[in-house]
Design an enzyme around this catalytic site. Structure first.
Site, PDB file in Angstrom:
ATOM      1  N   GLY A  15     -72.894 -14.263 -18.695  1.00 26.94           N
ATOM      2  CA  GLY A  15     -72.367 -13.959 -19.956  1.00 26.94           C
ATOM      3  C   GLY A  15     -73.293 -14.574 -21.155  1.00 26.94           C
ATOM      4  O   GLY A  15     -73.520 -15.754 -21.145  1.00 26.94           O
ATOM      5  N   ARG A  29     -90.891 -22.758 -28.544  1.00 22.81           N
ATOM      6  CA  ARG A  29     -91.741 -23.854 -29.287  1.00 22.81           C
ATOM      7  C   ARG A  29     -91.986 -25.164 -29.144  1.00 22.81           C
ATOM      8  O   ARG A  29     -93.027 -25.903 -29.362  1.00 22.81           O
ATOM      9  CB  ARG A  29     -91.007 -23.817 -31.066  1.00 22.81           C
ATOM     10  CG  ARG A  29     -91.222 -22.353 -31.476  1.00 22.81           C
ATOM     11  CD  ARG A  29     -90.745 -22.313 -32.837  1.00 22.81           C
ATOM     12  NE  ARG A  29     -90.992 -21.018 -33.672  1.00 22.81           N
ATOM     13  CZ  ARG A  29     -90.339 -20.539 -34.546  1.00 22.81           C
ATOM     14  NH1 ARG A  29     -89.662 -21.253 -35.279  1.00 22.81           N
ATOM     15  NH2 ARG A  29     -90.842 -19.346 -35.247  1.00 22.81           N
ATOM     16  N   ARG A  76     -76.276 -10.092 -14.455  1.00 23.18           N
ATOM     17  CA  ARG A  76     -75.751 -10.640 -13.032  1.00 23.18           C
ATOM     18  C   ARG A  76     -76.572  -9.945 -11.909  1.00 23.18           C
ATOM     19  O   ARG A  76     -76.597  -8.810 -11.979  1.00 23.18           O
ATOM     20  CB  ARG A  76     -74.301 -10.347 -13.160  1.00 23.18           C
ATOM     21  CG  ARG A  76     -73.749 -10.952 -14.183  1.00 23.18           C
ATOM     22  CD  ARG A  76     -72.274 -11.161 -13.909  1.00 23.18           C
ATOM     23  NE  ARG A  76     -71.324 -11.468 -15.412  1.00 23.18           N
ATOM     24  CZ  ARG A  76     -71.257 -12.548 -15.858  1.00 23.18           C
ATOM     25  NH1 ARG A  76     -71.297 -13.625 -15.549  1.00 23.18           N
ATOM     26  NH2 ARG A  76     -70.539 -12.433 -16.938  1.00 23.18           N
ATOM     27  N   ASP A 107     -72.064 -21.917 -15.018  1.00 24.33           N
ATOM     28  CA  ASP A 107     -72.262 -22.577 -13.852  1.00 24.33           C
ATOM     29  C   ASP A 107     -72.708 -21.571 -12.347  1.00 24.33           C
ATOM     30  O   ASP A 107     -73.509 -22.226 -11.629  1.00 24.33           O
ATOM     31  CB  ASP A 107     -70.848 -23.235 -13.499  1.00 24.33           C
ATOM     32  CG  ASP A 107     -69.595 -22.411 -13.418  1.00 24.33           C
ATOM     33  OD1 ASP A 107     -69.837 -20.855 -13.884  1.00 24.33           O
ATOM     34  OD2 ASP A 107     -68.407 -22.528 -12.789  1.00 24.33           O
ATOM     35  N   THR A 130     -72.252 -20.854 -22.778  1.00 23.83           N
ATOM     36  CA  THR A 130     -71.041 -20.274 -22.524  1.00 23.83           C
ATOM     37  C   THR A 130     -69.984 -20.526 -23.656  1.00 23.83           C
ATOM     38  O   THR A 130     -69.984 -21.681 -23.990  1.00 23.83           O
ATOM     39  CB  THR A 130     -70.504 -20.415 -21.085  1.00 23.83           C
ATOM     40  OG1 THR A 130     -69.149 -19.912 -20.847  1.00 23.83           O
ATOM     41  CG2 THR A 130     -70.594 -22.103 -20.741  1.00 23.83           C
ATOM     42  N   ASP A 132     -66.764 -20.806 -23.440  1.00 25.75           N
ATOM     43  CA  ASP A 132     -65.525 -21.240 -22.799  1.00 25.75           C
ATOM     44  C   ASP A 132     -65.553 -22.794 -22.747  1.00 25.75           C
ATOM     45  O   ASP A 132     -64.395 -23.343 -22.735  1.00 25.75           O
ATOM     46  CB  ASP A 132     -65.362 -20.910 -21.302  1.00 25.75           C
ATOM     47  CG  ASP A 132     -64.867 -19.310 -21.254  1.00 25.75           C
ATOM     48  OD1 ASP A 132     -64.469 -18.815 -22.225  1.00 25.75           O
ATOM     49  OD2 ASP A 132     -64.987 -18.962 -20.153  1.00 25.75           O
ATOM     50  N   ASP A 134     -66.513 -24.638 -20.557  1.00 22.17           N
ATOM     51  CA  ASP A 134     -65.885 -25.380 -19.472  1.00 22.17           C
ATOM     52  C   ASP A 134     -66.933 -25.725 -18.512  1.00 22.17           C
ATOM     53  O   ASP A 134     -66.885 -25.796 -17.242  1.00 22.17           O
ATOM     54  CB  ASP A 134     -65.255 -24.179 -18.582  1.00 22.17           C
ATOM     55  CG  ASP A 134     -66.174 -22.968 -18.286  1.00 22.17           C
ATOM     56  OD1 ASP A 134     -67.141 -22.921 -19.094  1.00 22.17           O
ATOM     57  OD2 ASP A 134     -65.760 -22.082 -17.722  1.00 22.17           O
ATOM     58  N   ARG A 176     -60.634 -18.275 -18.871  1.00 24.12           N
ATOM     59  CA  ARG A 176     -59.797 -17.999 -17.739  1.00 24.12           C
ATOM     60  C   ARG A 176     -59.135 -19.290 -16.946  1.00 24.12           C
ATOM     61  O   ARG A 176     -58.270 -19.123 -16.294  1.00 24.12           O
ATOM     62  CB  ARG A 176     -60.826 -17.265 -16.829  1.00 24.12           C
ATOM     63  CG  ARG A 176     -60.790 -15.732 -16.781  1.00 24.12           C
ATOM     64  CD  ARG A 176     -62.005 -15.140 -15.984  1.00 24.12           C
ATOM     65  NE  ARG A 176     -63.140 -15.802 -16.630  1.00 24.12           N
ATOM     66  CZ  ARG A 176     -64.474 -15.559 -16.380  1.00 24.12           C
ATOM     67  NH1 ARG A 176     -64.683 -14.116 -15.914  1.00 24.12           N
ATOM     68  NH2 ARG A 176     -65.846 -15.930 -16.537  1.00 24.12           N
ATOM     69  N   ALA A 191     -51.345 -22.283 -35.164  1.00 20.77           N
ATOM     70  CA  ALA A 191     -50.443 -21.615 -34.318  1.00 20.77           C
ATOM     71  C   ALA A 191     -49.189 -22.246 -34.050  1.00 20.77           C
ATOM     72  O   ALA A 191     -49.228 -23.802 -33.806  1.00 20.77           O
ATOM     73  CB  ALA A 191     -51.319 -21.022 -33.204  1.00 20.77           C
ATOM     74  N   SER A 220     -42.071 -15.891 -39.429  1.00 18.27           N
ATOM     75  CA  SER A 220     -43.139 -15.308 -38.661  1.00 18.27           C
ATOM     76  C   SER A 220     -43.849 -16.443 -37.850  1.00 18.27           C
ATOM     77  O   SER A 220     -43.691 -17.561 -38.077  1.00 18.27           O
ATOM     78  CB  SER A 220     -44.192 -14.680 -39.520  1.00 18.27           C
ATOM     79  OG  SER A 220     -44.919 -15.555 -40.062  1.00 18.27           O
ATOM     80  N   ARG A 252     -45.586  -8.621 -31.633  1.00 16.53           N
ATOM     81  CA  ARG A 252     -47.086  -7.695 -31.347  1.00 16.53           C
ATOM     82  C   ARG A 252     -47.884  -8.422 -30.466  1.00 16.53           C
ATOM     83  O   ARG A 252     -47.942  -9.793 -30.478  1.00 16.53           O
ATOM     84  CB  ARG A 252     -47.742  -7.439 -32.840  1.00 16.53           C
ATOM     85  CG  ARG A 252     -46.775  -6.478 -33.713  1.00 16.53           C
ATOM     86  CD  ARG A 252     -46.930  -5.067 -33.263  1.00 16.53           C
ATOM     87  NE  ARG A 252     -46.262  -4.164 -34.018  1.00 16.53           N
ATOM     88  CZ  ARG A 252     -45.017  -3.852 -34.103  1.00 16.53           C
ATOM     89  NH1 ARG A 252     -44.103  -4.558 -33.279  1.00 16.53           N
ATOM     90  NH2 ARG A 252     -44.496  -2.917 -34.962  1.00 16.53           N
TER      91      ARG A 252
HETATM   92  P1  ATP Z   1     -70.345 -17.064 -17.102  1.00 20.29           P
HETATM   93  O1  ATP Z   1     -69.826 -18.463 -17.672  1.00 20.29           O
HETATM   94  O2  ATP Z   1     -70.612 -16.247 -18.226  1.00 20.29           O
HETATM   95  O3  ATP Z   1     -69.704 -16.461 -15.981  1.00 20.29           O
HETATM   96  P2  ATP Z   1     -72.452 -17.776 -15.219  1.00 20.29           P
HETATM   97  O4  ATP Z   1     -73.869 -18.066 -15.355  1.00 20.29           O
HETATM   98  O5  ATP Z   1     -71.442 -18.551 -14.617  1.00 20.29           O
HETATM   99  O6  ATP Z   1     -71.874 -17.172 -16.733  1.00 20.29           O
HETATM  100  P3  ATP Z   1     -72.377 -15.792 -13.033  1.00 20.29           P
HETATM  101  O7  ATP Z   1     -72.309 -14.428 -12.941  1.00 20.29           O
HETATM  102  O8  ATP Z   1     -71.602 -16.624 -12.127  1.00 20.29           O
HETATM  103  O9  ATP Z   1     -72.589 -16.273 -14.440  1.00 20.29           O
HETATM  104  O10 ATP Z   1     -73.847 -16.081 -12.387  1.00 20.29           O
HETATM  105  C1  ATP Z   1     -75.196 -15.739 -12.967  1.00 20.29           C
HETATM  106  C2  ATP Z   1     -76.031 -15.240 -11.966  1.00 20.29           C
HETATM  107  O11 ATP Z   1     -76.457 -16.417 -11.102  1.00 20.29           O
HETATM  108  C3  ATP Z   1     -75.499 -14.260 -10.663  1.00 20.29           C
HETATM  109  O12 ATP Z   1     -75.508 -12.727 -11.152  1.00 20.29           O
HETATM  110  C4  ATP Z   1     -76.401 -14.614  -9.755  1.00 20.29           C
HETATM  111  O13 ATP Z   1     -77.771 -13.897  -9.725  1.00 20.29           O
HETATM  112  C5  ATP Z   1     -76.548 -16.224  -9.985  1.00 20.29           C
HETATM  113  N1  ATP Z   1     -75.943 -16.857  -8.846  1.00 20.29           N
HETATM  114  C6  ATP Z   1     -74.785 -17.265  -9.123  1.00 20.29           C
HETATM  115  N2  ATP Z   1     -74.257 -18.189  -8.149  1.00 20.29           N
HETATM  116  C7  ATP Z   1     -75.331 -18.018  -6.832  1.00 20.29           C
HETATM  117  C8  ATP Z   1     -75.428 -18.483  -5.755  1.00 20.29           C
HETATM  118  N3  ATP Z   1     -74.474 -18.917  -4.998  1.00 20.29           N
HETATM  119  N4  ATP Z   1     -76.599 -18.265  -5.207  1.00 20.29           N
HETATM  120  C9  ATP Z   1     -77.567 -17.520  -5.767  1.00 20.29           C
HETATM  121  N5  ATP Z   1     -77.458 -17.096  -6.857  1.00 20.29           N
HETATM  122  C10 ATP Z   1     -76.221 -17.478  -7.634  1.00 20.29           C
END
Ligand code: ATP
Length: 328
Positions: A15, A29, A76, A107, A130, A132, A134, A176, A191, A220, A252
Protein backbone atom coordinates in the site's frame (compact mmCIF):
# COMPACT_ATOMS: atom_id res chain seq x y z
CA UNK A 1 32.02 2.97 3.36
CA UNK A 2 33.41 -0.50 2.74
CA UNK A 3 31.26 -1.60 -0.22
CA UNK A 4 31.61 -0.24 -3.69
CA UNK A 5 28.26 -0.82 -5.32
CA UNK A 6 27.88 0.62 -8.79
CA UNK A 7 24.10 0.42 -8.94
CA UNK A 8 21.39 0.30 -6.29
CA UNK A 9 17.68 -0.20 -7.03
CA UNK A 10 14.76 1.39 -5.18
CA UNK A 11 11.10 0.36 -5.22
CA UNK A 12 7.83 1.05 -3.43
CA UNK A 13 5.67 -1.97 -2.70
CA UNK A 14 2.34 -2.82 -1.01
CA UNK A 15 0.00 0.00 0.00
CA UNK A 16 1.22 3.52 -0.73
CA UNK A 17 1.75 6.04 2.03
CA UNK A 18 2.61 9.76 2.17
CA UNK A 19 6.37 10.21 2.44
CA UNK A 20 7.28 7.45 -0.01
CA UNK A 21 8.26 10.03 -2.63
CA UNK A 22 10.42 11.88 -0.14
CA UNK A 23 12.14 8.56 0.64
CA UNK A 24 12.70 7.79 -3.05
CA UNK A 25 14.22 11.25 -3.48
CA UNK A 26 16.54 10.71 -0.53
CA UNK A 27 17.65 7.28 -1.78
CA UNK A 28 18.35 8.61 -5.30
CA UNK A 29 20.30 11.61 -4.03
CA UNK A 30 22.28 9.64 -1.43
CA UNK A 31 23.31 7.28 -4.22
CA UNK A 32 24.44 10.25 -6.32
CA UNK A 33 26.30 11.71 -3.32
CA UNK A 34 28.29 8.47 -3.07
CA UNK A 35 28.73 8.15 -6.87
CA UNK A 36 26.41 5.16 -7.12
CA UNK A 37 23.89 4.87 -9.94
CA UNK A 38 20.27 4.47 -8.89
CA UNK A 39 17.63 2.46 -10.73
CA UNK A 40 13.98 3.17 -10.01
CA UNK A 41 11.88 -0.01 -10.15
CA UNK A 42 8.28 0.62 -11.17
CA UNK A 43 5.30 -1.28 -9.65
CA UNK A 44 7.17 -3.04 -6.85
CA UNK A 45 8.08 -6.71 -7.25
CA UNK A 46 6.02 -7.02 -10.43
CA UNK A 47 8.25 -4.40 -12.04
CA UNK A 48 11.29 -6.28 -10.75
CA UNK A 49 10.09 -9.40 -12.57
CA UNK A 50 9.35 -7.48 -15.76
CA UNK A 51 12.52 -5.38 -15.72
CA UNK A 52 10.50 -2.17 -15.52
CA UNK A 53 13.46 -0.02 -14.48
CA UNK A 54 14.52 3.53 -15.14
CA UNK A 55 17.72 5.24 -14.19
CA UNK A 56 17.12 8.00 -11.70
CA UNK A 57 19.26 11.08 -11.22
CA UNK A 58 19.13 13.83 -8.60
CA UNK A 59 17.19 15.97 -11.10
CA UNK A 60 14.65 13.27 -11.90
CA UNK A 61 13.34 13.52 -8.33
CA UNK A 62 12.87 17.29 -8.34
CA UNK A 63 9.63 18.53 -6.77
CA UNK A 64 8.39 15.21 -5.42
CA UNK A 65 9.18 15.69 -1.72
CA UNK A 66 5.77 17.30 -1.22
CA UNK A 67 3.71 14.75 -3.18
CA UNK A 68 1.58 11.95 -1.75
CA UNK A 69 1.48 8.48 -3.35
CA UNK A 70 4.56 7.18 -5.13
CA UNK A 71 6.03 8.24 -8.48
CA UNK A 72 7.39 4.70 -8.86
CA UNK A 73 3.84 3.29 -8.49
CA UNK A 74 3.15 0.38 -6.22
CA UNK A 75 1.71 -3.06 -6.80
CA UNK A 76 1.05 -6.40 -5.17
CA UNK A 77 2.67 -9.23 -7.12
CA UNK A 78 1.40 -12.81 -6.84
CA UNK A 79 4.10 -13.94 -9.25
CA UNK A 80 6.87 -12.81 -6.90
CA UNK A 81 5.48 -15.20 -4.28
CA UNK A 82 6.55 -18.08 -6.57
CA UNK A 83 10.11 -19.40 -7.03
CA UNK A 84 9.78 -18.98 -10.82
CA UNK A 85 8.73 -15.36 -10.40
CA UNK A 86 11.67 -14.59 -8.16
CA UNK A 87 14.07 -16.31 -10.60
CA UNK A 88 12.80 -14.05 -13.37
CA UNK A 89 13.31 -11.08 -11.09
CA UNK A 90 16.88 -12.13 -10.35
CA UNK A 91 17.63 -12.49 -14.06
CA UNK A 92 16.37 -8.94 -14.63
CA UNK A 93 18.41 -7.67 -11.72
CA UNK A 94 21.58 -9.31 -13.03
CA UNK A 95 21.02 -8.02 -16.54
CA UNK A 96 20.59 -4.47 -15.24
CA UNK A 97 23.76 -4.53 -13.13
CA UNK A 98 21.81 -3.80 -9.94
CA UNK A 99 23.76 -4.92 -6.88
CA UNK A 100 21.49 -4.04 -3.97
CA UNK A 101 17.87 -3.10 -3.35
CA UNK A 102 16.02 -0.62 -1.14
CA UNK A 103 12.40 -1.70 -0.55
CA UNK A 104 9.98 0.91 0.75
CA UNK A 105 6.86 -0.85 2.01
CA UNK A 106 5.20 -2.86 4.77
CA UNK A 107 5.85 -6.25 6.35
CA UNK A 108 4.74 -8.21 3.26
CA UNK A 109 7.23 -6.30 1.13
CA UNK A 110 9.96 -6.99 3.69
CA UNK A 111 9.11 -10.71 3.65
CA UNK A 112 9.52 -10.66 -0.14
CA UNK A 113 12.89 -8.93 0.28
CA UNK A 114 14.07 -11.49 2.83
CA UNK A 115 13.11 -14.43 0.62
CA UNK A 116 14.92 -12.81 -2.32
CA UNK A 117 17.98 -12.26 -0.14
CA UNK A 118 17.98 -15.87 1.08
CA UNK A 119 17.62 -17.35 -2.39
CA UNK A 120 20.12 -15.18 -4.25
CA UNK A 121 22.26 -13.68 -1.50
CA UNK A 122 21.15 -10.27 -2.74
CA UNK A 123 21.62 -7.27 -0.42
CA UNK A 124 18.29 -5.78 0.70
CA UNK A 125 17.43 -2.83 2.94
CA UNK A 126 13.89 -1.95 4.04
CA UNK A 127 12.27 1.42 4.73
CA UNK A 128 8.93 1.16 6.58
CA UNK A 129 6.21 2.88 4.55
CA UNK A 130 2.71 2.32 5.90
CA UNK A 131 0.22 4.61 7.59
CA UNK A 132 -0.74 2.03 10.25
CA UNK A 133 2.52 2.37 12.21
CA UNK A 134 2.38 -1.39 12.77
CA UNK A 135 6.00 -2.32 12.08
CA UNK A 136 8.22 -3.55 14.85
CA UNK A 137 11.65 -1.91 15.22
CA UNK A 138 10.63 1.66 14.54
CA UNK A 139 8.63 4.13 16.58
CA UNK A 140 7.26 5.71 13.42
CA UNK A 141 6.57 4.51 9.90
CA UNK A 142 6.36 6.78 6.84
CA UNK A 143 2.90 8.21 6.38
CA UNK A 144 1.65 7.65 9.90
CA UNK A 145 2.04 11.24 11.04
CA UNK A 146 0.37 12.54 7.87
CA UNK A 147 -2.51 10.09 8.33
CA UNK A 148 -2.97 11.24 11.93
CA UNK A 149 -3.22 14.85 10.78
CA UNK A 150 -5.67 13.89 8.04
CA UNK A 151 -7.87 12.01 10.50
CA UNK A 152 -7.82 14.79 13.11
CA UNK A 153 -8.74 17.30 10.43
CA UNK A 154 -11.65 15.11 9.26
CA UNK A 155 -12.94 14.58 12.81
CA UNK A 156 -12.75 18.32 13.53
CA UNK A 157 -15.09 18.83 10.58
CA UNK A 158 -17.41 16.03 11.66
CA UNK A 159 -17.55 17.56 15.13
CA UNK A 160 -19.02 20.77 13.70
CA UNK A 161 -22.00 18.77 12.44
CA UNK A 162 -22.19 16.58 15.53
CA UNK A 163 -22.42 19.54 17.88
CA UNK A 164 -24.84 21.49 15.69
CA UNK A 165 -27.31 18.60 15.66
CA UNK A 166 -26.70 16.87 19.01
CA UNK A 167 -25.52 13.81 17.20
CA UNK A 168 -23.38 10.88 18.07
CA UNK A 169 -20.86 10.05 15.37
CA UNK A 170 -18.98 6.81 14.93
CA UNK A 171 -15.87 7.56 12.88
CA UNK A 172 -14.10 4.49 11.52
CA UNK A 173 -10.40 4.92 10.82
CA UNK A 174 -7.76 2.60 9.36
CA UNK A 175 -6.03 0.00 11.54
CA UNK A 176 -6.85 -3.65 10.86
CA UNK A 177 -4.62 -5.10 13.56
CA UNK A 178 -3.47 -2.11 15.56
CA UNK A 179 -5.10 0.96 17.05
CA UNK A 180 -2.29 3.52 16.75
CA UNK A 181 -4.21 5.82 14.41
CA UNK A 182 -7.48 5.53 16.34
CA UNK A 183 -5.86 6.10 19.73
CA UNK A 184 -3.65 9.04 18.82
CA UNK A 185 -6.03 10.78 16.40
CA UNK A 186 -8.87 10.09 18.85
CA UNK A 187 -7.06 11.91 21.64
CA UNK A 188 -5.93 14.65 19.27
CA UNK A 189 -9.49 15.24 18.08
CA UNK A 190 -11.02 15.00 21.55
CA UNK A 191 -13.07 11.84 20.89
CA UNK A 192 -15.25 10.73 23.81
CA UNK A 193 -14.53 7.05 23.20
CA UNK A 194 -11.80 5.23 21.30
CA UNK A 195 -12.25 1.61 20.27
CA UNK A 196 -9.16 -0.33 19.24
CA UNK A 197 -8.37 -3.97 18.41
CA UNK A 198 -6.01 -4.26 21.42
CA UNK A 199 -8.81 -3.71 23.91
CA UNK A 200 -12.35 -5.12 23.86
CA UNK A 201 -14.50 -2.61 25.65
CA UNK A 202 -17.75 -4.53 25.22
CA UNK A 203 -20.94 -3.03 23.84
CA UNK A 204 -22.54 -2.51 27.23
CA UNK A 205 -19.65 -0.57 28.69
CA UNK A 206 -19.68 1.61 25.61
CA UNK A 207 -23.38 2.41 26.09
CA UNK A 208 -22.87 3.05 29.81
CA UNK A 209 -20.02 5.39 29.07
CA UNK A 210 -22.01 7.31 26.46
CA UNK A 211 -24.93 7.60 28.89
CA UNK A 212 -22.55 8.98 31.49
CA UNK A 213 -21.25 11.55 29.01
CA UNK A 214 -24.82 12.61 28.28
CA UNK A 215 -25.59 12.92 31.99
CA UNK A 216 -22.46 15.04 32.40
CA UNK A 217 -23.92 17.53 29.96
CA UNK A 218 -22.42 16.44 26.64
CA UNK A 219 -25.02 16.81 23.92
CA UNK A 220 -22.91 15.35 21.11
CA UNK A 221 -20.20 12.75 21.03
CA UNK A 222 -17.56 11.34 18.75
CA UNK A 223 -16.52 7.71 18.98
CA UNK A 224 -13.40 6.80 17.01
CA UNK A 225 -13.16 3.15 16.06
CA UNK A 226 -10.28 1.33 14.37
CA UNK A 227 -11.46 -0.86 11.48
CA UNK A 228 -10.09 -3.99 13.22
CA UNK A 229 -11.93 -3.35 16.50
CA UNK A 230 -14.04 -6.30 17.67
CA UNK A 231 -16.42 -4.63 20.13
CA UNK A 232 -19.21 -5.09 17.58
CA UNK A 233 -19.35 -7.01 14.32
CA UNK A 234 -18.57 -3.74 12.58
CA UNK A 235 -19.20 -0.04 12.98
CA UNK A 236 -22.77 -0.29 11.66
CA UNK A 237 -23.60 -3.07 14.12
CA UNK A 238 -22.35 -0.83 16.93
CA UNK A 239 -24.42 2.05 15.69
CA UNK A 240 -27.57 -0.15 15.74
CA UNK A 241 -26.78 -1.35 19.25
CA UNK A 242 -26.32 2.18 20.58
CA UNK A 243 -29.50 3.33 18.85
CA UNK A 244 -31.50 0.52 20.50
CA UNK A 245 -30.20 1.52 23.89
CA UNK A 246 -30.12 5.29 23.45
CA UNK A 247 -33.04 6.14 21.16
CA UNK A 248 -32.77 9.78 22.22
CA UNK A 249 -29.54 10.12 20.20
CA UNK A 250 -29.26 10.68 16.47
CA UNK A 251 -26.43 8.35 15.48
CA UNK A 252 -24.37 8.60 12.31
CA UNK A 253 -21.47 6.64 10.89
CA UNK A 254 -18.56 8.04 8.91
CA UNK A 255 -16.02 5.65 7.41
CA UNK A 256 -12.99 7.72 6.45
CA UNK A 257 -11.47 5.07 4.15
CA UNK A 258 -8.76 5.74 1.61
CA UNK A 259 -8.61 9.50 2.09
CA UNK A 260 -6.39 8.61 5.06
CA UNK A 261 -3.71 7.25 2.76
CA UNK A 262 -3.35 10.22 0.48
CA UNK A 263 -2.36 13.82 0.67
CA UNK A 264 0.67 15.99 1.08
CA UNK A 265 3.12 14.45 3.54
CA UNK A 266 3.58 16.31 6.81
CA UNK A 267 6.93 17.93 7.57
CA UNK A 268 7.58 15.16 10.09
CA UNK A 269 7.13 12.48 7.41
CA UNK A 270 9.32 14.36 4.92
CA UNK A 271 12.16 14.67 7.40
CA UNK A 272 11.76 11.06 8.53
CA UNK A 273 11.77 9.88 4.90
CA UNK A 274 14.89 11.90 4.14
CA UNK A 275 16.70 10.46 7.15
CA UNK A 276 15.60 6.92 6.35
CA UNK A 277 16.64 7.20 2.71
CA UNK A 278 20.13 8.39 3.61
CA UNK A 279 20.49 5.73 6.29
CA UNK A 280 19.28 2.94 3.98
CA UNK A 281 21.81 3.64 1.23
CA UNK A 282 24.70 4.32 3.61
CA UNK A 283 23.98 1.10 5.54
CA UNK A 284 24.12 -0.89 2.30
CA UNK A 285 27.42 0.83 1.49
CA UNK A 286 28.67 -0.20 4.93
CA UNK A 287 28.01 -3.80 3.94
CA UNK A 288 24.82 -4.27 5.96
CA UNK A 289 22.00 -6.30 4.48
CA UNK A 290 18.60 -7.69 5.50
CA UNK A 291 17.79 -4.81 7.83
CA UNK A 292 15.04 -2.25 8.09
CA UNK A 293 15.86 1.36 8.87
CA UNK A 294 13.87 2.58 11.85
CA UNK A 295 13.77 5.46 14.27
CA UNK A 296 14.09 5.01 18.04
CA UNK A 297 14.24 7.96 20.43
CA UNK A 298 14.89 10.24 17.48
CA UNK A 299 17.97 8.26 16.38
CA UNK A 300 18.20 6.13 13.26
CA UNK A 301 18.41 2.44 14.15
CA UNK A 302 18.61 -0.75 12.12
CA UNK A 303 16.33 -3.69 12.88
CA UNK A 304 16.82 -7.13 11.29
CA UNK A 305 14.10 -7.67 8.69
CA UNK A 306 12.89 -10.92 10.26
CA UNK A 307 12.32 -9.16 13.58
CA UNK A 308 10.57 -6.27 11.86
CA UNK A 309 8.24 -8.74 10.15
CA UNK A 310 7.54 -11.03 13.09
CA UNK A 311 7.57 -8.55 15.97
CA UNK A 312 4.36 -6.90 17.19
CA UNK A 313 4.08 -3.22 17.95
CA UNK A 314 2.33 -2.31 21.16
CA UNK A 315 0.07 0.59 21.89
CA UNK A 316 0.96 2.92 24.70
CA UNK A 317 -1.55 2.01 27.43
CA UNK A 318 -0.82 5.30 29.16
CA UNK A 319 -2.66 6.94 26.26
CA UNK A 320 -5.83 5.01 27.12
CA UNK A 321 -5.71 6.47 30.62
CA UNK A 322 -5.06 9.94 29.26
CA UNK A 323 -8.06 9.59 26.99
CA UNK A 324 -10.29 8.49 29.89
CA UNK A 325 -9.20 11.44 32.02
CA UNK A 326 -9.43 14.19 29.42
CA UNK A 327 -12.88 13.16 28.17
CA UNK A 328 -14.56 13.27 31.59
P1 ATP B 1 0.71 -3.00 3.44
O1 ATP B 1 1.16 -2.74 4.85
O2 ATP B 1 0.19 -1.81 2.77
O3 ATP B 1 -0.20 -4.19 3.30
P2 ATP B 1 2.79 -4.74 2.53
O4 ATP B 1 4.18 -4.49 2.10
O5 ATP B 1 2.60 -5.54 3.79
O6 ATP B 1 2.06 -3.33 2.62
P3 ATP B 1 1.79 -6.93 0.92
O7 ATP B 1 0.72 -6.92 -0.14
O8 ATP B 1 1.58 -7.82 2.08
O9 ATP B 1 1.97 -5.41 1.33
O10 ATP B 1 3.17 -7.35 0.21
C1 ATP B 1 3.64 -6.66 -0.93
C2 ATP B 1 4.25 -7.63 -1.91
O11 ATP B 1 5.38 -8.30 -1.29
C3 ATP B 1 3.35 -8.78 -2.34
O12 ATP B 1 2.46 -8.40 -3.36
C4 ATP B 1 4.36 -9.81 -2.82
O13 ATP B 1 4.78 -9.52 -4.12
C5 ATP B 1 5.52 -9.60 -1.85
N1 ATP B 1 5.46 -10.62 -0.80
C6 ATP B 1 4.71 -10.61 0.33
N2 ATP B 1 4.89 -11.75 1.05
C7 ATP B 1 5.76 -12.52 0.34
C8 ATP B 1 6.33 -13.82 0.51
N3 ATP B 1 6.04 -14.58 1.57
N4 ATP B 1 7.17 -14.26 -0.44
C9 ATP B 1 7.49 -13.51 -1.51
N5 ATP B 1 6.96 -12.30 -1.74
C10 ATP B 1 6.12 -11.80 -0.84
Amino acid sequence: MNKSFKKIGVMTSGGDSPGMNAAIRAVVRTCAYHQVQCLGIYRGYQGLIEGDFKEMTPRSVNNIINKGGTVLKSARSQEFRTVEGRKKAYEQVKASGMEALVVIGGDGSFTGGMVFNEEFDFPVMGIPGTIDNDIYGTQFTLGYDTALNTVVDAIDKIRDTASSHNRLFFVEVMGRDVGHIALNAGIGAGAEEILIPEEDMGKDRLVESLKRSRKNGKSSSIVVIAEGDTTGENVFDLKDYVLQNMPEYEVRVSVLGHMQRGGTPSCFDRVLASRMGVKAVESLLEGKTNYMVGIQNNKMALCPLDKAVKGKTEIDTELLRVSDIVTI
